[in-house]
Design a protein around this motif. Structure first.
Motif, PDB file in Angstrom:
ATOM      1  N   THR A   1       0.777  -1.274   0.017  1.00 26.42           N
ATOM      2  CA  THR A   1       0.036   0.032   0.031  1.00 26.42           C
ATOM      3  C   THR A   1       0.732   1.307   0.281  1.00 26.42           C
ATOM      4  OG1 THR A   1      -1.825  -1.191   1.203  1.00 26.42           O
ATOM      5  CG2 THR A   1      -1.760   1.217   1.072  1.00 26.42           C
TER       6      THR A   1
ATOM      7  N   LEU B   1      -2.306  -2.213  -6.795  1.00 19.64           N
ATOM      8  CA  LEU B   1      -2.905  -2.134  -5.362  1.00 19.64           C
ATOM      9  C   LEU B   1      -4.076  -2.793  -5.574  1.00 19.64           C
ATOM     10  CD1 LEU B   1      -2.366  -1.489  -2.669  1.00 19.64           C
ATOM     11  CD2 LEU B   1      -3.462   0.688  -3.165  1.00 19.64           C
TER      12      LEU B   1
ATOM     13  N   THR C   1       2.890   1.575  -3.279  1.00 25.62           N
ATOM     14  CA  THR C   1       2.123   1.920  -4.716  1.00 25.62           C
ATOM     15  C   THR C   1       1.368   3.121  -4.744  1.00 25.62           C
ATOM     16  OG1 THR C   1      -0.057   0.718  -3.698  1.00 25.62           O
ATOM     17  CG2 THR C   1       1.483  -0.590  -5.409  1.00 25.62           C
TER      18      THR C   1
END
Length: 446
Positions: free
Chosen positions: A210, A261, A213
């Protein structure tokens, strides 16, 4: 051992007082106590079966310990009045199954019997006599009594020794009434969508994918937007092109970070096997998919809105004086919130594809092809027979739709969506893909 008690004459029969007779071979004793008054009634003596062995008898050897213990009973004889001096205590042992036999005084004491092979449990028990016995005096003092310690055989007792007092029955444990179902002592509340949202939020913010990205997406959008705006600001004029349009170049590359993601939110759990734990904790698969979609959409929308807002402010500050187009509130809203919604729904489409494919690399490859392949294929359709297909692919390609959201479009494209239409298109496609992912997720095993 002391001398045995001699039989006492009956005072009522001869009218004389009973005198204690010393046993043969014992030393002389002091004068006896004054005679008892004749009015006292005489009571028969103890039975001869309880007489003790004669005096001067050698003490028997202590028998070897038996394999199991026997039973010993302590029998007390109450006296009418407490004696002033101590009396005689006799210890009489009885072997199991054989009553005691008194030995005559002129014979030597027999050798002690061998210990029995087996014995019972030793128990000390006090029993009152049926009736009081007269006390015989054997020494100075008023009266003296006789206490006999008698061992009696008894059947083997159970393994647990008898309790000296009655045990109070334990209270039954507190619990549900008979017939009721099991009630867990742990307080539990019914689960709902909020619990699934909290779980998915913990997952998405605790993994490195997380941060990488979304972090790279923010850097690309801000960095490329600043570079393009700085480069264009050197021109004297940009004509009728809106200044917010130049944020498109950074966002086109930023999409390529959001799509992976969205795929990894679901496919990573299938790759590691964590999806089994997730579906065990929350068997409602629709709730799990909805929680993943809501958490991912909310996080992506917030980050993208912040980034596009900063780029729009920067572009308008650098290029606002060079453009003849006036930037309205609708253009601001569509270039920031509209673009953020478009990118977030495109990420939901990637999430649905990841749930369908259940493979990270395959789903990412498909999504990159969806974004770039129509635009690239249209570039090679140069014949007139393919012009209609080329215009369709260019007009509805992802790059052209993002351009429309920024208030412009490619000059060589005829037709295609306009205004807010790209947002409705991607929203409908994402909804269909999520519905298919839910249907497939319910039908197949993890």
């Amino acid at each position: 051992m002391t001398s045995p008690q001699q039989p006492q004459p009956d005072p009522a029969a001869n009218g004389t007082e009973a005198q204690p007779q010393p046993a043969p071979g014992t030393p002389p004793q002091a004068p006896a106590a004054p005679p008892m008054p004749p009015a006292a009634p005489a009571v028969p003596q103890a039975p001869p079966a309880q007489a003790a062995p004669p005096a001067q008898q050698p003490a028997p050897e202590q028998p070897a310990p038996a394999a199991e213990a026997g039973t010993m009973m302590l029998q007390a004889q109450p006296a009418p009045a407490p004696a002033g001096e101590a009396g005689t205590m006799m210890l009489q042992a009885q072997t199991p199954g054989q009553p005691p036999q008194p030995a005559p005084a002129d014979r030597p004491a027999p050798a002690p019997a061998a210990p029995p092979r087996e014995a019972g449990t030793m128990m000390l028990q006090a029993q009152p006599m049926p009736e009081p016995q007269p006390l015989a005096a054997h020494g100075p003092g008023k009266d003296a009594g006789t206490m006999m310690l008698q061992a009696q055989p008894q059947a083997p007792a159970p393994a647990q020794a008898p309790q000296p007092y009655a045990q109070v029955p334990a209270a039954p444990p507190a619990g549900p009434a008979p017939g009721a179902g099991y009630v867990s002592p742990i307080p539990a509340s019914p689960t709902h969508l909020g619990h699934a949202l909290a779980s998915e939020w913990t997952k998405i913010r605790s993994v490195r994918s997380t941060i990488w990205t979304l972090g790279v997406m923010a850097v690309l959008v801000l960095g490329i937007g600043a570079l393009v705006a700085t480069a264009v600001s050197t021109n004297e004029s940009i004509g009728a092109t809106p200044p917010l349009f130049f944020g498109f170049f950074g966002m086109l590359l930023g999409i390529l970070c959001v799509l992976p993601l969205g795929v990894l939110v679901v496919s990573s759990e299938y790759g590691t096997g964590m999806i089994r734990t997730t579906l065990t904790a929350c068997p409602a698969r629709g709730r799990v998919l909805a929680a993943k979609a809501l958490v991912f959409f909310g996080l992506t929308f917030v980050v993208t809105t912040v980034v596009t807002g900063l780029v729009a402010i920067m572009d308008n500050a650098l290029l606002g004086d060079l453009s003849r187009a006036e930037v309205t509130g609708a253009e601001w809203l569509k270039s920031t919130v509209g673009v953020s919604l478009y990118v977030s729904f495109l990420g939901l489409l990637a999430l649905a594809v990841g749930s369908l494919i259940r493979h990270s690399a395959g789903a990412i490859t498909i999504m990159i092809g969806v974004v770039l392949l129509p635009f690239v294929l249209s570039m090679f359709m140069l014949t007139d027979s393919l012009s209609d297909l080329r215009n369709f692919l260019l007009g509805y390609s992802i790059p052209n739709q993002i351009t429309v959201m920024y208030g412009s479009k490619f000059p060589f494209v005829d037709g295609g969506p306009s205004g807010w239409e790209p947002l409705w298109i991607v929203m409908g496609i994402a909804a269909l893909a999520l519905g298919g992912a839910y249907a497939v997720m319910r039908q197949r095993d993890v």
